[in-house]
Design an enzyme around this catalytic site. Structure first.
Site, PDB file in Angstrom:
ATOM      1  N   TRP A   1      21.909  25.166  38.348  1.00  0.00           N
ATOM      2  CA  TRP A   1      21.423  26.535  38.526  1.00  0.00           C
ATOM      3  C   TRP A   1      21.033  26.834  39.965  1.00  0.00           C
ATOM      4  CZ3 TRP A   1      23.283  29.355  34.979  1.00  0.00           C
ATOM      5  CH2 TRP A   1      23.507  28.814  33.707  1.00  0.00           C
TER       6      TRP A   1
ATOM      7  N   ASP B   1      13.629  30.894  40.101  1.00  0.00           N
ATOM      8  CA  ASP B   1      14.282  31.085  38.810  1.00  0.00           C
ATOM      9  C   ASP B   1      13.521  30.199  37.818  1.00  0.00           C
ATOM     10  OD1 ASP B   1      15.859  31.059  36.568  1.00  0.00           O
ATOM     11  OD2 ASP B   1      17.651  30.263  37.544  1.00  0.00           O
TER      12      ASP B   1
ATOM     13  N   LYS C   1      15.332  31.757  26.518  1.00  0.00           N
ATOM     14  CA  LYS C   1      14.802  30.419  26.224  1.00  0.00           C
ATOM     15  C   LYS C   1      13.411  30.600  25.608  1.00  0.00           C
ATOM     16  CE  LYS C   1      17.994  28.862  29.389  1.00  0.00           C
ATOM     17  NZ  LYS C   1      19.222  28.170  29.057  1.00  0.00           N
TER      18      LYS C   1
END
Lengths: 361, 361
Positions: A103, A172, A196
């Site tokens: 990511w 993030d 999530k």
């Protein structure tokens, strides 16, 4: 009616059952209005209340200081990879990115077409199995922000401290959102997808230091402008009504559980159970990541052989514990134990791991 | 339990009741998997089937030729205002925009920061009450596409023909999506938000001529790239699972009703009832738009006085017909009668309009 399974998927993932049941109940006729919430105008009083409650709860649960605003923006964290540099950078400043895994690398690769961005650290050498120490970070001149990924979902590593580098952080937090407190002073912007810890897929929640909006770029298309989303309270265009509604319900559930502190304690307790199971298995189970960087959300582990991993996953599924497969890019096993995973699920997995080890070692 | 109302809102708006009831039924435990669809991995077999069914049905119902691809992208039509020029334009080509109202103007204003785009026609002179004839359009050299808004939701006007100008068309069809056939040969790209004819808010559906993807821009952040969304079948990042699922259900409902032809016939029939009521009211009700450009989806009308309009809206609401208020920017009344509005709702409104006129003229 099948019994409810324990879903260890990395996202979309398990949601609190009471939230799902409540949403189901009011799905067709919301608050006796004679229609579904999905059919209501986003300018009407019913949705307006839902929307502002979700905004207020986001700030409250995450303990954001009053100089932060919260935004709801479609496109997930991936669109934020583009929006952060588009809004915050210009020809005279650049940004550093920590490449801590899949990511972090993605965030940099989306920044580079639109702005000056560089790698401040790359975990390639260790196979992305640890987060950097502050002393390892290379911060160049004119760095507007340092971008970090608080938790790498695939690698199963997280920051156990918030870096202190003299430049504002942008993070993030998709895969450990609202599972621990944040040193807000260090951050200008925090974002993450909802799918999530916060609800179904379909949007990102962005926390932004309000005063930086005075200097964000305005010569970009409107949907990409933080200042507009903030000025219009995330109703510049039709918001993703259902996503906001579900976020609000999940946040109310979190509040009833005891808020951020309770989420943190549960995460520590649940992850400890699994890491102890791994560490006490005499090497049958093995964590490939640096102990100091272990994620509390995504517990990555290997078994002695790939054929055993396959069997482990099959038997776990039959026992009602699903989605334990590691990401296709790294293989192995991964137990994602987000906020909504009950401790009973973790204990069931612990028992299963013990049983499986006995049978195969 | 309140009785279901007739919801004439412009979007989000009424959805087919059987779709809502079916989604409610399977909300907590999808296909007996022991979890909700919202909790399932987007890489799993259950969601994969939902996703591809929605893709296939989109192409089938809209009768798209085999050289078109369909994409699901978050951010609504508003993000498409940015993505179209970002992907299709470069320094050597430009695009013309038809300013037919609020949405056409918005599309141009989002194109201009990122590309060369000009107004090919501006309806300001008529107060945006009609669409242009082809002969009125100014198409400049090196025009890559002409952007049109097939139906202006606020103004209540639509194209009754697809312009023929020698350059490919790009159309925002948000507010009359899949309510009539399209001359596909004329189009390179068609997009629209789902929250009118296709489902809840939360995504845009984009039809793109596949071969133009060979020449779209790649030096932009990944979420904004059509070629990537197409190559990854709209699963480049986590898709808005619930939006795709609901789209599929609405499309199945449309198919059961008789598909695009049935939607078109119903739209013609429903709109005719209301326009006849207006035209036969001896001026009590008045349509402010050019008869040749009348929308079949958003029927805009005025009463003799604003105070009467207020009373009309109040009494209609009490009679179970809600959201008839015109957009705040233009005032008056507006009945949005999208695909899911049953003819019974339109007839109920017709009767109410007759009754109200008798009482007040």
């Amino acid at each position: 009616m099948t019994e409810r399974v324990y879903n260890f998927g990395a996202g979309p993932c398990t949601l609190p059952l009471p939230v799902l049941e409540e949403a189901q109940k009011e799905f067709v006729n919301f608050q006796n209005a004679g229609m579904s919430l999905l059919e209501m105008s986003h300018r009407g009083k019913e949705y307006d209340a839902v929307h502002h409650e979700a905004m207020d709860l986001s700030l409250e649960i995450f303990q954001a200081p009053s100089d932060f605003s919260v935004l709801f923006i479609q496109g997930g964290a991936t669109l934020q990879f583009a929006m952060v540099p588009l809004n915050l950078l210009n020809d005279s400043v650049q940004a550093g990115y920590v490449l801590s895994g899949h990511w972090g690398k993605g965030a940099l690769s989306d920044a580079q077409p639109v702005a000056n961005a560089y790698s401040a650290w790359d975990g390639a050498e260790s196979g992305y199995t640890r987060m950097p120490a502050d002393s390892e970070l290379s911060i160049e001149d004119q760095t507007r922000y340092l971008h970090i990924t608080s938790n790498e979902t695939i690698g199963g590593i997280r920051y156990n401290h918030w870096p202190d580098t003299g430049v504002p952080l942008v993070a993030d937090m998709s895969s450990d959102y609202m599972s621990r407190p944040v040193d807000w002073d260090k951050f200008d912007l925090i974002y993450g997808g909802t799918q999530k810890n916060l609800g179904p897929a379909g949007m990102a929640v962005v926390f932004i230091r309000t005063k930086i909006l005075d200097n964000t770029n305005r010569d970009i298309p409107r949907y990409l402008r933080y200042d507009l989303h903030q000025a219009k309270e995330s109703m510049f265009n039709t918001p993703p009504v259902f996503s906001v509604y579900m976020l609000g319900k999940v946040l109310k559930w979190m509040k009833a559980q005891g808020g951020l502190q309770a989420m943190q304690e549960a995460a520590e307790k649940k992850s400890r159970i699994l890491y102890e199971t791994i560490d006490n298995s005499n090497g049958f189970y093995r964590s490939p990541v640096d102990p100091a960087s272990r994620s509390l959300m995504n517990i990555v582990f290997r078994l002695p052989e790939e054929s055993l991993e396959k069997q482990f996953l099959e038997e776990a599924t039959r026992a009602g514990m699903v989605q334990l497969k590691g990401h296709r890019s790294v293989g192995g096993c991964r137990a994602s134990i987000y906020n909504a995973m009950p401790i009973e699920g973790v204990k069931a997995l612990q028992e299963f791991m013990g049983r499986f080890q006995k049978q195969h070692s």
